[in-house]
Write a protein that holds these residues in place. Structure first.
Motif, PDB file in Angstrom:
ATOM      1  N   CYS A  53       2.193   9.140   2.200  1.00  0.00           N
ATOM      2  CA  CYS A  53       0.959   8.998   1.421  1.00  0.00           C
ATOM      3  C   CYS A  53      -0.258   9.134   2.337  1.00  0.00           C
ATOM      4  CB  CYS A  53       0.921   7.635   0.712  1.00  0.00           C
ATOM      5  SG  CYS A  53      -0.545   7.494  -0.347  1.00  0.00           S
ATOM      6  N   CYS A  56      -5.385   7.427   0.972  1.00  0.00           N
ATOM      7  CA  CYS A  56      -6.557   6.814   1.604  1.00  0.00           C
ATOM      8  C   CYS A  56      -6.417   6.943   3.120  1.00  0.00           C
ATOM      9  CB  CYS A  56      -6.755   5.362   1.175  1.00  0.00           C
ATOM     10  SG  CYS A  56      -5.837   4.145   2.145  1.00  0.00           S
ATOM     11  N   GLN A  58      -6.375   4.845   5.426  1.00  0.00           N
ATOM     12  CA  GLN A  58      -5.556   3.888   6.181  1.00  0.00           C
ATOM     13  C   GLN A  58      -4.244   4.561   6.566  1.00  0.00           C
ATOM     14  OE1 GLN A  58      -5.739  -0.455   4.784  1.00  0.00           O
ATOM     15  NE2 GLN A  58      -5.800   0.750   2.897  1.00  0.00           N
ATOM     16  N   GLY A  59      -3.899   5.584   5.752  1.00  0.00           N
ATOM     17  CA  GLY A  59      -2.650   6.300   5.951  1.00  0.00           C
ATOM     18  C   GLY A  59      -2.761   7.268   7.105  1.00  0.00           C
ATOM     19  N   CYS A  61       0.809   6.663   5.343  1.00  0.00           N
ATOM     20  CA  CYS A  61       1.838   5.633   5.232  1.00  0.00           C
ATOM     21  C   CYS A  61       3.139   6.324   4.888  1.00  0.00           C
ATOM     22  CB  CYS A  61       1.491   4.638   4.129  1.00  0.00           C
ATOM     23  SG  CYS A  61       0.048   3.632   4.490  1.00  0.00           S
ATOM     24  N   ILE A  71       0.541   0.394   3.305  1.00  0.00           N
ATOM     25  CA  ILE A  71      -0.309  -0.746   3.676  1.00  0.00           C
ATOM     26  C   ILE A  71      -0.819  -1.473   2.430  1.00  0.00           C
ATOM     27  CG2 ILE A  71      -2.498  -1.375   4.826  1.00  0.00           C
ATOM     28  CD1 ILE A  71      -1.895   1.079   6.720  1.00  0.00           C
ATOM     29  N   CYS A  72      -1.108  -0.704   1.365  1.00  0.00           N
ATOM     30  CA  CYS A  72      -1.621  -1.325   0.140  1.00  0.00           C
ATOM     31  C   CYS A  72      -0.506  -1.924  -0.720  1.00  0.00           C
ATOM     32  CB  CYS A  72      -2.393  -0.296  -0.675  1.00  0.00           C
ATOM     33  SG  CYS A  72      -1.339   1.030  -1.285  1.00  0.00           S
ATOM     34  N   ARG A  82       2.614   9.806  -7.486  1.00  0.00           N
ATOM     35  CA  ARG A  82       1.202  10.129  -7.280  1.00  0.00           C
ATOM     36  C   ARG A  82       1.053  11.506  -6.622  1.00  0.00           C
ATOM     37  NH1 ARG A  82      -1.619   4.836  -4.969  1.00  0.00           N
ATOM     38  NH2 ARG A  82      -0.566   5.506  -3.074  1.00  0.00           N
ATOM     39  N   MET A 202      -6.662   5.836  -4.633  1.00  0.00           N
ATOM     40  CA  MET A 202      -6.120   4.610  -4.028  1.00  0.00           C
ATOM     41  C   MET A 202      -6.430   3.396  -4.926  1.00  0.00           C
ATOM     42  SD  MET A 202      -6.833   1.769  -2.107  1.00  0.00           S
ATOM     43  CE  MET A 202      -5.511   0.740  -1.534  1.00  0.00           C
TER      44      MET A 202
HETATM   45 FE1  SF4 Z   1      -1.432   5.533   0.460  1.00  0.00          FE
HETATM   46 FE2  SF4 Z   1      -1.711   2.890   0.121  1.00  0.00          FE
HETATM   47 FE3  SF4 Z   1      -1.160   3.917   2.555  1.00  0.00          FE
HETATM   48 FE4  SF4 Z   1      -3.574   4.293   1.481  1.00  0.00          FE
HETATM   49  S1  SF4 Z   1      -2.658   2.339   2.076  1.00  0.00           S
HETATM   50  S2  SF4 Z   1      -2.299   5.851   2.488  1.00  0.00           S
HETATM   51  S3  SF4 Z   1      -3.040   4.515  -0.697  1.00  0.00           S
HETATM   52  S4  SF4 Z   1       0.149   3.965   0.700  1.00  0.00           S
END
Ligand code: SF4
Ligand code: BF8
Length: 655
Positions: A53, A56, A58-59, A61, A71-72, A82, A202
């Motif tokens: 993913c 977002c 942060q990935g 992921c 992370i979410c 998705r 996200m």
């Molecule tokens: Fe995807 Fe959630 Fe990781 Fe962001 S935090 S990249 S939305 S899995």
């Protein structure tokens, strides 16, 4: 030679197209897709199975046994679903953008701002208008077109909850009920694209089933876009009729100015055909024997179907015609254009000409094509080709002497016309009677791209030959049709070579009944057009279902994308499943990282919609699975018919 080098030598020849193979066997000045495919190995398993993913930053992921959530907190099923929605959206946006350009050109025509275009088919204009209850009698073509363009635009932009007219008016009553019941009927194309993109942001939808339903809604918006594209292209450029031409690299003529048109949108390529005719003398003045146009990918299919322009190659081999040293210009519009063509062109004298503001390639020529000056811009493009020819003068060309006969141009109108020579009152009965009697075992649409995860064109050819041998009537679009064109399956000779007795007798009877209409005999595979023309193939399925008095999940009709590659192919596959058809895909798409999503695609979809996906990479196995799906449907249809007859009732619409 090292082992790696030896392996490379063997592997890069990943094609069954003899012309492509001949070029690949040479010492080439630069790498091709075939080399780059090898350089990309091994490919990332997270991406390959859909569990990476990057929605977002942060990935990325990635889902592993040690880290089963992003992370979410998103789990594999959310991430895979998705990603799937986003892929479908890419396809829907691409097809719809193409259709939007055609609609806007028609609008410009109405306003007097597209002087080089005209309404070529009043017949189609009236037919489409009547479908939407737009009055025709006593009105001019422009008045009718104005209403139609307005409706088309509404289907793009509506937000009031009324549903897509292009879908509502072209599907079976059963499908309409099903889509409404499941809440997946699109309101409008842009509305779905915005809504689904938001839904996959996200922190939005985490429910895989809800997301998959959204993917199907987005896919139906893709169907609407394709249908608008096909209808409006027929209005402005004419309904395709049988054409007799050739395909593969042997169509390149070293004595002529060779110009390849590549991409998807016929707005430019149709004008290039006109411009080439007008500038023939300029080419001769430059020392050429004339201008040889040829097509690549779906623009190639469009001008093949309507103008008989030969097809030089399909998607994955698009760089190779340039490597013959004889292509003077390759003019591209949009979609499926590999950036790699520019690097190849720089090794030769070839000019790559981009023409769309949304498709530019560093180093390429650019002609800012507009509908106001369409012919002028098309001439500019041809002159760039003539300059290329002058630069080539005297240079040695190496052109594989391989080409095959092609009979193409099978719009639904053309098929009906052929059928009507046997049954003028109800043309579709020629086909449904053959299905009911067992003369034909079913109908298969062979669609989609090339993908180097399989040997180029091998899946296409193997599946088509196996189905033909088993009396399945074959229709084709996109680069599948391109593969058949290059390899001789769009020829009458292929009927004698590959068709089973039932299919042979079916095609022979059409030949006999249409001897006065046709310039030659019919081919083994019926080329229905480009990828947007999958709408024509769906209209055929809908007509079969309506004639049989059942919904589409009951008809012996299957779809296969033997070498699917693009997001457009994913969108097409999804709407065909929603329409109730078994859809084979010859490469495994990135959904296997979630058992749940994979199960929805391959099994649960059947329970809800009657259609489902079959992933099968082995083409022989795939053909067997498609035949089983056809046989199951024929058997069930027969049982339902017999039961209905016994009780004096209508055949059940359930499956
Ligand atoms: Fe995807 Fe959630 Fe990781 Fe962001 S935090 S990249 S939305 S899995
Ligand atoms: O729309 S079949 S590779 S060219 S995406 Fe592209 Fe696939 Fe070819 Fe045509 Ni369709």
């Amino acid at each position: 030679m090292s082992d790696v080098a030896k392996k490379k030598q063997v592997d890069r020849n990943r094609t069954i197209d003899p012309a492509a193979s001949e070029v690949l066997a040479r010492k080439l000045p630069v790498d091709t897709a075939y080399d780059r495919y090898l350089a990309q190995q091994p490919q990332c398993k997270f991406g390959d199975t859909g569990i990476c993913c990057r929605i977002c930053i942060q990935g990325p992921c990635r889902i592993t046994p040690k880290a089963p959530k992003g992370i979410c907190g998103a789990t594999a099923y959310t991430i895979v679903a998705r990603n799937l929605v986003r892929s479908v959206l890419g396809g829907t946006a691409a097809h719809s953008d193409h259709a939007k350009h055609i609609l806007l050109t028609l609008k410009a025509l109405l306003e007097g701002n597209a002087p080089d275009y005209t309404i070529k088919s009043t017949e189609k204009l009236h037919a489409v208008a009547e479908r939407f209850d737009i009055p025709v009698a006593g009105r001019t073509d422009l008045e009718i077109l104005a209403d139609l363009v307005e409706l088309g635009m509404e289907d793009f932009m509506r937000m009031d909850g009324k549903k897509s007219q292009w879908i509502e008016k072209t599907i079976t009553p059963g499908r309409l009920e099903k889509f409404n019941e499941c809440g997946i009927m699109p309101t409008s194309i842009f509305e779905v694209i915005a809504g689904a993109t938001a839904q996959t942001h996200m922190g939005m939808d985490a429910d895989p089933v809800n997301l998959i339903f959204k993917a199907l809604q987005a896919a139906l918006a893709d169907y609407a876009g394709e249908h608008i594209g096909t209808d409006m292209s027929d209005v402005i450029f004419g309904i395709p009729e049988p054409v007799y031409t050739e395909a593969n690299m042997g169509v390149i003529d070293p004595q002529k100015v060779n110009i390849a048109v590549h991409g998807h949108n016929p707005l430019l390529s149709e004008m290039v055909v006109v411009a080439a005719r007008e500038l023939e003398e300029e080419a001769r003045a430059a020392g050429a024997e004339g201008i040889q146009l040829m097509g690549v990918c779906c623009t190639g299919n469009e001008v093949l179907m309507r103008q008989g322009v030969p097809l030089v190659t399909n998607f994955i081999s698009q760089e190779l015609p340039i490597m013959t040293g004889a292509i003077d210009a390759m003019v591209v519009d949009l979609q499926c254009i590999m950036p790699g063509i520019q690097t190849v062109a720089e090794c030769y004298h070839t000019r790559i000409v981009t023409t769309s503001e949304s498709v530019k390639i560093p180093g390429a020529y650019h002609v800012d094509f507009s509908e106001e000056k369409a012919l002028e811009h098309a001439k500019e493009v041809i002159r760039i080709g003539i300059e290329g020819f002058k630069e080539r003068a005297g240079a040695e060309c190496e052109i594989p002497e391989i080409k095959n006969k092609v009979v193409a141009g099978f719009s639904l109108e053309t098929l009906y016309d052929l059928f009507s020579s046997i049954n003028a009152d109800a043309p579709i009965k020629v086909l449904t009677d053959a299905l009911k009697s067992g003369q034909l075992r079913g109908v298969a649409l062979l669609a989609g791209c090339n993908n180097l995860k399989v040997k180029h064109d091998d899946n296409h050819l193997t599946i088509a030959k196996e189905l033909a041998k088993n009396d399945v009537l074959l229709v084709a679009t996109g680069c599948a049709a391109g593969a058949f064109a290059k390899m001789g399956l769009l020829s009458p000779e292929a009927v004698e070579e590959y068709a089973g007795d039932g299919l042979k007798s079916f095609i022979h009877s059409l030949n006999e009944a249409n001897a006065d209409k046709l310039k030659g005999n019919l081919p083994l595979v019926f080329h229905m057009g480009s990828c947007v023309d999958n709408s024509r193939a769906m209209n055929l399925a809908t007509a079969i279902a309506n004639d049989l008095g059942v919904d589409t999940p009951k008809i012996p009709y299957v779809v296969s994308a033997p070498e699917a590659m693009s997001e457009k192919a994913i969108a097409i596959g999804c709407w065909n499943v929603a329409m109730g058809l078994p859809v084979h895909v010859g490469v495994v798409p990135p959904v296997t990282g979630s058992e749940l999503v994979n199960g929805i695609a391959t099994q649960i979809a059947h329970d809800v919609y009657g259609g489902y996906f079959i992933w099968e990479t082995d083409p022989q196995q795939a053909a067997q699975k498609l035949l089983e799906a056809l046989d199951y449907r024929s058997w069930k249809l027969k049982v339902h018919d017999e039961t209905a007859e016994k009780y004096g009732a209508k055949a059940s619409a359930a499956w």
